[in-house]
Write an enzyme that holds these catalytic residues in place. Structure first.
Site, PDB file in Angstrom:
ATOM      1  CE  LYS A 151      14.719  34.166  16.018  1.00 24.72           C
ATOM      2  NZ  LYS A 151      15.290  32.825  16.262  1.00 24.72           N
ATOM      3  CB  THR A 169      17.961  27.568  19.841  1.00 24.22           C
ATOM      4  OG1 THR A 169      18.373  28.841  19.336  1.00 24.22           O
ATOM      5  CG2 THR A 169      18.644  27.317  21.171  1.00 24.22           C
ATOM      6  CB  VAL A 189      12.373  34.376  19.000  1.00 23.31           C
ATOM      7  CG1 VAL A 189      12.685  32.887  19.128  1.00 23.31           C
ATOM      8  CG2 VAL A 189      10.872  34.590  18.827  1.00 23.31           C
ATOM      9  CE1 TYR A 249      14.300  33.100  12.517  1.00 20.61           C
ATOM     10  CE2 TYR A 249      14.143  30.750  12.062  1.00 20.61           C
ATOM     11  CZ  TYR A 249      14.855  31.818  12.543  1.00 20.61           C
ATOM     12  OH  TYR A 249      16.121  31.640  13.051  1.00 20.61           O
TER      13      TYR A 249
END
Length: 303
Positions: free
Chosen positions: A166, A50, A208, A138
């Protein structure tokens, strides 16, 4: 030292603001950070997807983390994203982030030159040993095409190599399996707004989230319901999220989010190439969403 307990909550993956000329707008970062912490953020995650990690230079990444740390003022951990496909590139960014004051890093698996599960697990072990700071793992196979076996992931958690993960996968059976195998020293973090109801019910103690940039109180409340085991209330609450999710991701992230941020008074500019300026349809939809949110959902409660 940041632990699993410290990251159990709503962690916005913060956007990187740009000026009209396309430079990083470092002066706007404290506005973003204050906004999400006021909305209940447990910590922040700059320079993730992001935050347009792949569109930033290493020097920009370092300074974004540095400014984010200063803006956070100890209110919660700052976790720097590491989204490069190779070890050396990620380590360079990690060392810069550590020097800039980051509390942890979020490490993606190698996704070009990939190995067997054992090799990828050893990659994470070696990285943790070298950087000597907490690591959040992640996994986002929709982007990378790479997964690691749940048994290897659970072993990394058991060894303390990673303090959390995540989980940006749509495989809820796998999510449940991972939640069963890990322990209290590991925090499973949801990574899909649309699946957060299920991920929280299966054992995710945090998330997240990109959409938390715009509506942090809404997502913080959702996570509190999930952690309290109030699944019926969470399901009802998340019914309100469907139009939000559809609108915030109607173009590649974070293009719609940046439209919304400007509407609430935090001008983050536009995304860098290959992202394109938002379409008229996106601007119209985000504008209507923000107006609906403020009028129908109650800005005091959720904004």
């Amino acid at each position: 030292m940041t632990t699993a307990k410290d990251i159990a909550g709503m962690l916005p993956a913060t956007v990187t603001p740009f000026t009209a000329s396309g430079d990083v707008n470092y002066d706007m970062i404290p506005r973003i950070v204050d906004h999400v912490f006021a909305g209940g953020a447990k910590g922040i995650l700059p320079i993730g997807g992001t935050g347009e990690y792949t569109m930033l230079s290493n020097e920009e990444r370092r300074k974004v983390v540095e400014v984010s740390v200063a803006a956070a003022k100890g209110r919660g951990p700052v976790i720097a994203g590491l989204l490069s496909p190779g070890y050396a590139d990620n380590m360079e960014v990690a060392k810069d982030a550590k020097a800039a004051g980051a509390d942890a890093v979020m490490l993606i698996l190698p996704f070009y030159a990939t190995g067997h599960d054992q090799g990828m697990a050893d990659y994470v072990r070696r990285f943790r040993d070298e950087i000597d700071m907490p690591v959040v793992f992640y996994e986002i196979p929709g982007r990378t095409g790479v997964k690691i076996g749940v048994d290897h992931m659970a072993k990394l958690a058991e060894e303390g190599v990673i303090i959390g993960m995540k989980f940006s996968d749509t495989d809820l059976t796998r999510c449940a399996h991972l939640a069963e195998l890990t322990n209290e020293n590991f925090c499973l973090l949801g990574g899909q707004e649309g699946l957060m109801t299920y991920q929280a019910a299966l054992g995710a103690r945090g998330a997240v989230l990109a959409a938390a940039n715009l509506f942090p109180r809404f997502w913080n409340y959702a996570l509190e319901l999930g952690k309290a085991g109030k699944t019926p209330e969470l399901v009802k609450h998340m019914e309100l999220a469907r139009p939000m999710i559809n609108t915030c991701f109607m173009e590649p992230n974070p293009v719609p989010l940046k439209v919304g941020m400007k509407l609430i008074g935090i001008d983050c500019g536009q995304g860098r190439l290959p992202l394109q300026p938002p379409s008229e349809a996106t601007v119209k939809a985000i504008t209507a969403l923000v107006e609906q949110f403020n009028v129908d959902w109650g800005v005091e409660e959720y904004a």
